[in-house]
Scaffold this motif. Structure first.
Motif, PDB file in Angstrom:
ATOM      1  N   TYR A 238     -13.378  -4.271 -11.444  1.00 22.34           N
ATOM      2  CA  TYR A 238     -13.142  -5.250 -10.868  1.00 22.34           C
ATOM      3  C   TYR A 238     -11.690  -5.824 -10.435  1.00 22.34           C
ATOM      4  CZ  TYR A 238     -13.151 -10.041  -8.966  1.00 22.34           C
ATOM      5  OH  TYR A 238     -13.056 -11.280  -8.311  1.00 22.34           O
ATOM      6  N   LYS A 239     -10.699  -5.347 -11.286  1.00 26.57           N
ATOM      7  CA  LYS A 239      -9.412  -5.859 -10.847  1.00 26.57           C
ATOM      8  C   LYS A 239      -8.943  -4.761  -9.648  1.00 26.57           C
ATOM      9  CE  LYS A 239      -7.792  -9.106 -13.042  1.00 26.57           C
ATOM     10  NZ  LYS A 239      -7.673 -10.307 -12.230  1.00 26.57           N
ATOM     11  N   GLU A 240      -9.322  -3.684  -9.714  1.00 31.90           N
ATOM     12  CA  GLU A 240      -9.237  -2.650  -8.379  1.00 31.90           C
ATOM     13  C   GLU A 240      -9.627  -3.478  -7.299  1.00 31.90           C
ATOM     14  OE1 GLU A 240      -7.396   0.394  -6.564  1.00 31.90           O
ATOM     15  OE2 GLU A 240      -7.136  -0.164  -8.589  1.00 31.90           O
ATOM     16  N   TYR A 241     -10.836  -3.749  -7.320  1.00 31.97           N
ATOM     17  CA  TYR A 241     -11.605  -4.385  -6.208  1.00 31.97           C
ATOM     18  C   TYR A 241     -10.836  -5.520  -5.514  1.00 31.97           C
ATOM     19  CZ  TYR A 241     -15.241  -6.836  -3.782  1.00 31.97           C
ATOM     20  OH  TYR A 241     -16.162  -7.420  -2.769  1.00 31.97           O
ATOM     21  N   GLU A 242     -10.470  -6.422  -6.611  1.00 30.61           N
ATOM     22  CA  GLU A 242      -9.973  -7.696  -6.257  1.00 30.61           C
ATOM     23  C   GLU A 242      -8.361  -7.456  -5.749  1.00 30.61           C
ATOM     24  OE1 GLU A 242      -9.218 -11.796  -8.751  1.00 30.61           O
ATOM     25  OE2 GLU A 242      -8.277 -10.018  -9.565  1.00 30.61           O
ATOM     26  N   ASN A 243      -7.683  -6.297  -6.115  1.00 28.79           N
ATOM     27  CA  ASN A 243      -6.082  -6.041  -5.768  1.00 28.79           C
ATOM     28  C   ASN A 243      -6.604  -5.437  -4.273  1.00 28.79           C
ATOM     29  OD1 ASN A 243      -5.004  -6.668  -7.977  1.00 28.79           O
ATOM     30  ND2 ASN A 243      -4.859  -4.551  -8.877  1.00 28.79           N
ATOM     31  N   ARG A 244      -7.407  -4.781  -4.064  1.00 35.69           N
ATOM     32  CA  ARG A 244      -7.609  -4.192  -2.749  1.00 35.69           C
ATOM     33  C   ARG A 244      -8.113  -5.207  -1.738  1.00 35.69           C
ATOM     34  NH1 ARG A 244     -10.109   2.049  -3.158  1.00 35.69           N
ATOM     35  NH2 ARG A 244      -9.186   2.502  -5.218  1.00 35.69           N
ATOM     36  N   LEU A 245      -9.186  -6.053  -1.987  1.00 43.17           N
ATOM     37  CA  LEU A 245      -9.523  -7.290  -1.124  1.00 43.17           C
ATOM     38  C   LEU A 245      -8.157  -8.099  -0.919  1.00 43.17           C
ATOM     39  CD1 LEU A 245     -11.658  -8.927   0.087  1.00 43.17           C
ATOM     40  CD2 LEU A 245     -12.240  -9.841  -2.120  1.00 43.17           C
ATOM     41  N   ASN A 246      -7.380  -8.532  -1.857  1.00 45.19           N
ATOM     42  CA  ASN A 246      -6.209  -9.176  -1.737  1.00 45.19           C
ATOM     43  C   ASN A 246      -5.068  -8.681  -0.798  1.00 45.19           C
ATOM     44  OD1 ASN A 246      -7.419 -11.473  -3.084  1.00 45.19           O
ATOM     45  ND2 ASN A 246      -6.538 -10.891  -5.035  1.00 45.19           N
ATOM     46  N   ALA A 247      -5.052  -7.416  -0.954  1.00 40.81           N
ATOM     47  CA  ALA A 247      -4.197  -6.688  -0.140  1.00 40.81           C
ATOM     48  C   ALA A 247      -4.416  -6.690   1.432  1.00 40.81           C
ATOM     49  CB  ALA A 247      -4.020  -5.079  -0.565  1.00 40.81           C
ATOM     50  N   LEU A 248      -5.681  -6.547   1.708  1.00 38.21           N
ATOM     51  CA  LEU A 248      -6.182  -6.526   3.016  1.00 38.21           C
ATOM     52  C   LEU A 248      -6.051  -7.978   3.596  1.00 38.21           C
ATOM     53  CD1 LEU A 248      -7.893  -5.316   5.267  1.00 38.21           C
ATOM     54  CD2 LEU A 248     -10.017  -5.936   4.359  1.00 38.21           C
ATOM     55  N   LYS A 249      -6.400  -8.999   2.747  1.00 30.44           N
ATOM     56  CA  LYS A 249      -6.244 -10.314   3.213  1.00 30.44           C
ATOM     57  C   LYS A 249      -4.801 -10.523   3.754  1.00 30.44           C
ATOM     58  CE  LYS A 249     -10.172 -12.429   0.784  1.00 30.44           C
ATOM     59  NZ  LYS A 249     -10.558 -13.369  -0.253  1.00 30.44           N
ATOM     60  N   GLU A 250      -3.796 -10.227   2.729  1.00 35.20           N
ATOM     61  CA  GLU A 250      -2.540 -10.291   3.118  1.00 35.20           C
ATOM     62  C   GLU A 250      -1.995  -9.598   4.508  1.00 35.20           C
ATOM     63  OE1 GLU A 250      -0.042 -12.434   1.860  1.00 35.20           O
ATOM     64  OE2 GLU A 250      -2.106 -13.279   1.007  1.00 35.20           O
ATOM     65  N   TYR A 251      -2.462  -8.400   4.404  1.00 36.25           N
ATOM     66  CA  TYR A 251      -2.346  -7.342   5.606  1.00 36.25           C
ATOM     67  C   TYR A 251      -2.766  -7.865   7.003  1.00 36.25           C
ATOM     68  CZ  TYR A 251      -1.532  -3.356   8.295  1.00 36.25           C
ATOM     69  OH  TYR A 251      -0.919  -2.241   9.285  1.00 36.25           O
TER      70      TYR A 251
ATOM     71  N   CYS B  59     -10.077   0.165   2.695  1.00 38.60           N
ATOM     72  CA  CYS B  59      -8.626  -0.683   2.273  1.00 38.60           C
ATOM     73  C   CYS B  59      -7.851  -0.739   3.147  1.00 38.60           C
ATOM     74  CB  CYS B  59      -8.065   0.405   0.930  1.00 38.60           C
ATOM     75  SG  CYS B  59      -7.733   1.823   1.519  1.00 38.60           S
ATOM     76  N   ALA B  60      -6.671  -1.737   2.815  1.00 36.86           N
ATOM     77  CA  ALA B  60      -5.760  -2.300   3.895  1.00 36.86           C
ATOM     78  C   ALA B  60      -5.036  -0.749   4.237  1.00 36.86           C
ATOM     79  CB  ALA B  60      -4.758  -3.189   3.441  1.00 36.86           C
ATOM     80  N   PRO B  61      -4.252  -0.048   3.247  1.00 37.39           N
ATOM     81  CA  PRO B  61      -3.423   0.996   3.575  1.00 37.39           C
ATOM     82  C   PRO B  61      -4.234   2.148   4.548  1.00 37.39           C
ATOM     83  CG  PRO B  61      -3.482   0.923   1.247  1.00 37.39           C
ATOM     84  CD  PRO B  61      -4.427   0.092   1.776  1.00 37.39           C
ATOM     85  N   CYS B  62      -5.583   2.395   4.358  1.00 36.85           N
ATOM     86  CA  CYS B  62      -6.012   3.347   5.428  1.00 36.85           C
ATOM     87  C   CYS B  62      -6.277   2.541   6.728  1.00 36.85           C
ATOM     88  CB  CYS B  62      -7.383   3.555   4.673  1.00 36.85           C
ATOM     89  SG  CYS B  62      -7.270   4.967   3.627  1.00 36.85           S
ATOM     90  N   SER B  63      -6.179   1.464   6.656  1.00 33.01           N
ATOM     91  CA  SER B  63      -6.576   0.537   8.090  1.00 33.01           C
ATOM     92  C   SER B  63      -5.387   0.583   8.986  1.00 33.01           C
ATOM     93  CB  SER B  63      -6.905  -0.940   7.677  1.00 33.01           C
ATOM     94  OG  SER B  63      -5.828  -1.634   7.383  1.00 33.01           O
TER      95      SER B  63
ATOM     96  N   ILE C 242      -0.747  -8.638  10.644  1.00 35.91           N
ATOM     97  CA  ILE C 242      -0.973  -8.071  11.663  1.00 35.91           C
ATOM     98  C   ILE C 242      -2.029  -8.680  12.822  1.00 35.91           C
ATOM     99  CG2 ILE C 242      -0.396  -5.679  10.863  1.00 35.91           C
ATOM    100  CD1 ILE C 242      -3.542  -5.017  10.933  1.00 35.91           C
ATOM    101  N   ASP C 243      -2.209 -10.062  12.489  1.00 31.89           N
ATOM    102  CA  ASP C 243      -3.052 -10.713  13.271  1.00 31.89           C
ATOM    103  C   ASP C 243      -4.637 -10.053  13.498  1.00 31.89           C
ATOM    104  OD1 ASP C 243      -3.735 -12.983  14.471  1.00 31.89           O
ATOM    105  OD2 ASP C 243      -2.953 -12.434  16.398  1.00 31.89           O
ATOM    106  N   LEU C 244      -5.171  -9.665  12.387  1.00 31.76           N
ATOM    107  CA  LEU C 244      -6.683  -8.878  12.441  1.00 31.76           C
ATOM    108  C   LEU C 244      -7.405 -10.163  12.195  1.00 31.76           C
ATOM    109  CD1 LEU C 244      -8.085  -6.445  13.265  1.00 31.76           C
ATOM    110  CD2 LEU C 244      -7.896  -6.052  10.652  1.00 31.76           C
ATOM    111  N   LYS C 245      -8.575 -10.109  12.924  1.00 33.36           N
ATOM    112  CA  LYS C 245      -9.462 -10.829  12.317  1.00 33.36           C
ATOM    113  C   LYS C 245     -10.486  -9.806  11.486  1.00 33.36           C
ATOM    114  CE  LYS C 245     -14.093 -12.954  13.601  1.00 33.36           C
ATOM    115  NZ  LYS C 245     -14.876 -13.157  14.745  1.00 33.36           N
ATOM    116  N   VAL C 246     -10.930 -10.520  10.335  1.00 36.57           N
ATOM    117  CA  VAL C 246     -11.628  -9.651   9.451  1.00 36.57           C
ATOM    118  C   VAL C 246     -12.911 -10.403   8.768  1.00 36.57           C
ATOM    119  CG1 VAL C 246     -11.781  -8.314   7.231  1.00 36.57           C
ATOM    120  CG2 VAL C 246      -9.760  -8.300   8.507  1.00 36.57           C
ATOM    121  N   ILE C 247     -14.062  -9.851   8.790  1.00 33.57           N
ATOM    122  CA  ILE C 247     -15.161 -10.313   8.253  1.00 33.57           C
ATOM    123  C   ILE C 247     -14.936  -9.952   6.885  1.00 33.57           C
ATOM    124  CG2 ILE C 247     -17.538 -10.726   8.089  1.00 33.57           C
ATOM    125  CD1 ILE C 247     -16.388 -10.110  11.398  1.00 33.57           C
ATOM    126  N   TYR C 248     -15.600 -10.628   5.804  1.00 31.73           N
ATOM    127  CA  TYR C 248     -15.318 -10.314   4.302  1.00 31.73           C
ATOM    128  C   TYR C 248     -16.614 -10.418   3.585  1.00 31.73           C
ATOM    129  CZ  TYR C 248     -10.647 -10.209   4.784  1.00 31.73           C
ATOM    130  OH  TYR C 248      -9.027 -10.039   5.013  1.00 31.73           O
TER     131      TYR C 248
END
Length: 187
Positions: free
Chosen positions: A39-52, A9-13, A56-62
């Protein structure tokens, strides 16, 4: 060093990425978390990581896979040991990708949480490192847990309240009377 960082998740990253970058490690994030439900929890965490990751200019593979049926099928008969399946299945996916795509090493943001089964996860990562012949970069990120939460909180992005699987959400509520069997007789 070119490192693939499994991101739960984004907060832990937040602090993990900071520490890795401070040590001149070239970090790429990897999202694979079919354990997160509903699913809504999954979606919220995924979207938070995309924004984060943009902030911070981090390449992420999804690897975007909502695996409710697969996850629950594999843990339902042994709920007390579900974490072992969860760690192994996610980390094996990460390690395979890292090996096939020229990374030097791998690790996970799961190593920041004081709520994870740290020793179990470490052992699984060590086993996968040998199995796939790729370095496991072990860092105990737990000393940075509160710093990372504070860093992420300042972004205003979504922060979750439980580990991820539906059973960990249940445990969160079991601390109160929610979800407990209570007989109430009213007249």
């Amino acid at each position: 060093m070119k490192l693939l960082l499994h991101i739960c998740c984004a907060p832990c990253s937040a602090a993990c990425i900071k520490v890795l970058r401070e040590n001149n490690i070239n970090v790429t994030g990897y999202w694979y978390n079919p354990n997160i439900h509903p699913y809504k929890e999954y979606e919220n965490r995924l979207n938070a990581l995309k924004e984060y990751s943009k902030l911070i200019d981090l390449k992420v593979i999804y690897y975007d896979y909502y695996g409710l049926r697969e996850f629950t099928t594999n843990v339902i008969n042994d709920l007390n040991n579900r974490c072992e399946y969860c760690y192994y299945s996610r980390m094996e996916n990460v390690v395979k990708y890292a090996k096939e795509n020229g990374y030097d090493a791998f690790t996970s943001t799961l190593f920041i949480s004081p709520y994870q089964k740290h020793d179990m996860l470490k052992k699984i990562c060590e086993q996968l490192s040998i199995k796939y012949d790729i370095e496991f970069k072990y860092i105990d990120f737990r000393p940075y847990y509160y710093e990372g939460k504070k860093m992420f909180h300042e972004t205003g992005l979504y922060m979750q309240k439980y580990c991820g699987c539906i059973f960990s959400e249940e445990e969160r509520y079991m601390k109160s009377n929610i979800g407990k069997k209570i007989l109430i007789e009213e007249s």
